[in-house]
Motif scaffolding. Structure first.
Motif, PDB file in Angstrom:
ATOM      1  N   MET A   1      -2.029  11.688 -14.523  1.00  0.00           N
ATOM      2  CA  MET A   1      -0.927  11.003 -14.835  1.00  0.00           C
ATOM      3  C   MET A   1      -0.255  10.769 -13.567  1.00  0.00           C
ATOM      4  N   SER A   2       0.043   8.732 -13.585  1.00  0.00           N
ATOM      5  CA  SER A   2       0.126   8.035 -12.496  1.00  0.00           C
ATOM      6  C   SER A   2       1.947   8.703 -12.602  1.00  0.00           C
ATOM      7  N   VAL A   3       2.291   8.123 -11.335  1.00  0.00           N
ATOM      8  CA  VAL A   3       3.509   8.145 -10.516  1.00  0.00           C
ATOM      9  C   VAL A   3       4.544   7.523 -11.366  1.00  0.00           C
ATOM     10  N   ILE A   4       3.970   6.220 -12.004  1.00  0.00           N
ATOM     11  CA  ILE A   4       4.718   5.186 -12.488  1.00  0.00           C
ATOM     12  C   ILE A   4       4.759   6.177 -14.242  1.00  0.00           C
ATOM     13  N   ASN A   5       4.045   6.992 -14.602  1.00  0.00           N
ATOM     14  CA  ASN A   5       4.157   7.523 -15.637  1.00  0.00           C
ATOM     15  C   ASN A   5       5.123   9.312 -15.512  1.00  0.00           C
ATOM     16  N   PHE A   6       4.939   9.317 -14.385  1.00  0.00           N
ATOM     17  CA  PHE A   6       6.000  10.736 -13.982  1.00  0.00           C
ATOM     18  C   PHE A   6       7.113  10.117 -14.460  1.00  0.00           C
ATOM     19  N   VAL A   7       7.541   8.840 -13.746  1.00  0.00           N
ATOM     20  CA  VAL A   7       9.251   9.534 -13.405  1.00  0.00           C
ATOM     21  C   VAL A   7       9.560   8.044 -14.424  1.00  0.00           C
ATOM     22  N   GLU A   8       8.617   8.062 -15.688  1.00  0.00           N
ATOM     23  CA  GLU A   8       9.033   7.245 -16.972  1.00  0.00           C
ATOM     24  C   GLU A   8       9.601   9.085 -17.559  1.00  0.00           C
ATOM     25  N   SER A   9       8.457   9.299 -17.558  1.00  0.00           N
ATOM     26  CA  SER A   9       8.538  10.500 -18.388  1.00  0.00           C
ATOM     27  C   SER A   9       9.162  11.712 -18.179  1.00  0.00           C
ATOM     28  N   LEU A  10      10.229  12.043 -16.249  1.00  0.00           N
ATOM     29  CA  LEU A  10      11.230  12.696 -16.384  1.00  0.00           C
ATOM     30  C   LEU A  10      12.721  12.561 -16.439  1.00  0.00           C
ATOM     31  N   LEU A  11      12.969  10.925 -16.471  1.00  0.00           N
ATOM     32  CA  LEU A  11      13.893  10.143 -16.941  1.00  0.00           C
ATOM     33  C   LEU A  11      13.887   9.836 -18.609  1.00  0.00           C
ATOM     34  N   ARG A  12      13.110  10.214 -19.040  1.00  0.00           N
ATOM     35  CA  ARG A  12      13.076  10.066 -20.151  1.00  0.00           C
ATOM     36  C   ARG A  12      14.030  11.114 -21.204  1.00  0.00           C
ATOM     37  N   ASN A  13      13.324  12.281 -20.549  1.00  0.00           N
ATOM     38  CA  ASN A  13      13.564  13.980 -21.053  1.00  0.00           C
ATOM     39  C   ASN A  13      14.674  13.902 -20.276  1.00  0.00           C
ATOM     40  N   GLY A  14      15.303  13.427 -18.636  1.00  0.00           N
ATOM     41  CA  GLY A  14      16.558  14.384 -18.199  1.00  0.00           C
ATOM     42  C   GLY A  14      17.651  13.807 -18.291  1.00  0.00           C
ATOM     43  N   LEU A  15      17.405  12.231 -18.637  1.00  0.00           N
ATOM     44  CA  LEU A  15      18.527  11.230 -19.244  1.00  0.00           C
ATOM     45  C   LEU A  15      18.818  11.118 -20.472  1.00  0.00           C
ATOM     46  N   GLY A  16      18.032  11.745 -21.807  1.00  0.00           N
ATOM     47  CA  GLY A  16      17.682  11.360 -22.770  1.00  0.00           C
ATOM     48  C   GLY A  16      17.716   9.727 -22.863  1.00  0.00           C
ATOM     49  N   ILE A  17      17.027   9.263 -22.622  1.00  0.00           N
ATOM     50  CA  ILE A  17      16.759   7.149 -22.607  1.00  0.00           C
ATOM     51  C   ILE A  17      15.862   7.396 -24.001  1.00  0.00           C
ATOM     52  N   PRO A  18      16.073   6.792 -25.001  1.00  0.00           N
ATOM     53  CA  PRO A  18      15.507   6.401 -26.049  1.00  0.00           C
ATOM     54  C   PRO A  18      13.738   6.451 -26.028  1.00  0.00           C
ATOM     55  N   PRO A  19      12.502   6.880 -26.449  1.00  0.00           N
ATOM     56  CA  PRO A  19      11.827   6.030 -26.174  1.00  0.00           C
ATOM     57  C   PRO A  19      11.069   4.469 -26.607  1.00  0.00           C
ATOM     58  N   THR A  20      11.873   3.865 -26.817  1.00  0.00           N
ATOM     59  CA  THR A  20      12.120   2.722 -27.451  1.00  0.00           C
ATOM     60  C   THR A  20      12.454   1.580 -25.948  1.00  0.00           C
ATOM     61  N   THR A  21      13.308   2.259 -25.295  1.00  0.00           N
ATOM     62  CA  THR A  21      13.855   1.737 -23.724  1.00  0.00           C
ATOM     63  C   THR A  21      12.693   1.431 -23.445  1.00  0.00           C
ATOM     64  N   ALA A  22      11.867   0.514 -22.517  1.00  0.00           N
ATOM     65  CA  ALA A  22      10.676  -0.394 -21.530  1.00  0.00           C
ATOM     66  C   ALA A  22      11.765  -0.087 -20.240  1.00  0.00           C
ATOM     67  N   PHE A  23      10.836   0.799 -19.649  1.00  0.00           N
ATOM     68  CA  PHE A  23      11.167   0.499 -18.217  1.00  0.00           C
ATOM     69  C   PHE A  23      10.781  -0.158 -17.152  1.00  0.00           C
ATOM     70  N   ASN A  24       9.524  -0.843 -17.050  1.00  0.00           N
ATOM     71  CA  ASN A  24       9.561  -1.844 -16.351  1.00  0.00           C
ATOM     72  C   ASN A  24       9.495  -1.702 -14.952  1.00  0.00           C
ATOM     73  N   ILE A  25       9.785  -0.654 -14.340  1.00  0.00           N
ATOM     74  CA  ILE A  25       8.769  -0.137 -13.357  1.00  0.00           C
ATOM     75  C   ILE A  25       8.102  -1.131 -12.577  1.00  0.00           C
ATOM     76  N   GLU A  26       7.790  -1.424 -11.883  1.00  0.00           N
ATOM     77  CA  GLU A  26       6.978  -2.411 -10.659  1.00  0.00           C
ATOM     78  C   GLU A  26       6.413  -1.420  -9.796  1.00  0.00           C
ATOM     79  N   ARG A  27       7.315  -0.305  -9.140  1.00  0.00           N
ATOM     80  CA  ARG A  27       6.227   0.170  -7.674  1.00  0.00           C
ATOM     81  C   ARG A  27       7.311   1.494  -7.960  1.00  0.00           C
ATOM     82  N   ALA A  28       6.246   2.614  -8.083  1.00  0.00           N
ATOM     83  CA  ALA A  28       6.661   4.366  -7.478  1.00  0.00           C
ATOM     84  C   ALA A  28       6.360   4.555  -6.477  1.00  0.00           C
TER      85      ALA A  28
END
Length: 193
Positions: A1-28
């Protein structure tokens, strides 16, 4: 799992962000520094979002929730400030602790100020020294913070001092004018003749 995928998963689960929201993370990536010893909190992550609004929305959610838990550890989110800004913001620690003790609402606007919501009205302080001095006058028990030098004062302290040159009101050395140079040359040539 890449760092970007880990951060996205962490934020979705921790903050309850819906899966339809695109994060568009450039770097992590992990913050610079040595690997912490076993049992110590892990290093921070630095995340660069493509969109400013999404970043602000995530920070607002995290601040309102006062962080979230991940594997039994508390996770907090904040802006990545420059070291000088972090140092100046940290100077307010004693003042903020005294305000929390008295349940007085406060905010820390950028870059390094303290906005306090007293019952008489809102007061904004531009330095920790100013804040602690006023808080003592208001009867709050807080240790006075010694002021730091401003950028202009730091420049003046580190500036080379020239002897024989004029200094203007701002403390900056003035170069002699053309006429003063010519007069000095004439004096030197008269002395040697």
């Amino acid at each position: 799992m890449s760092v970007i995928n880990f951060v996205e998963s962490l934020l979705r689960n921790g903050l309850g962000i819906p899966p339809t929201t695109a994060f568009n993370i450039e770097r992590a990536h992990r913050a610079l520094g040595v690997k912490p010893p076993v049992g110590a909190p892990p290093r921070s992550f630095v995340v660069k979002f493509a969109g400013y609004r999404l970043k602000e929305d995530i920070l607002r959610r995290a601040w309102q929730a006062r962080g979230f838990d991940f594997q039994g550890k508390k996770v907090f989110l904040d802006n990545d400030y420059a070291p000088e800004i972090q140092k100046r913001r940290k100077e307010y620690t004693a003042a903020k602790a005294a305000l929390r003790e008295k349940n007085i609402r406060f905010q820390t606007p950028f870059p390094a100020r303290l906005r306090v919501h007293y019952s008489e009205g809102i007061v904004t302080y531009n330095s920790a020294q100013e804040a602690t001095e006023d808080m003592v006058k208001r009867g709050l028990s807080v240790n006075l913070v010694k002021g730091h030098t401003t950028l202009l004062e730091q420049i003046k302290q580190r500036m080379w001092q020239s002897y024989g040159k004029k200094v203007n009101k701002g403390g900056m050395a003035q170069m002699p004018s053309f006429r003063e140079k010519l007069q000095a040359f004439r004096r030197q040539s008269d002395d040697t003749a």
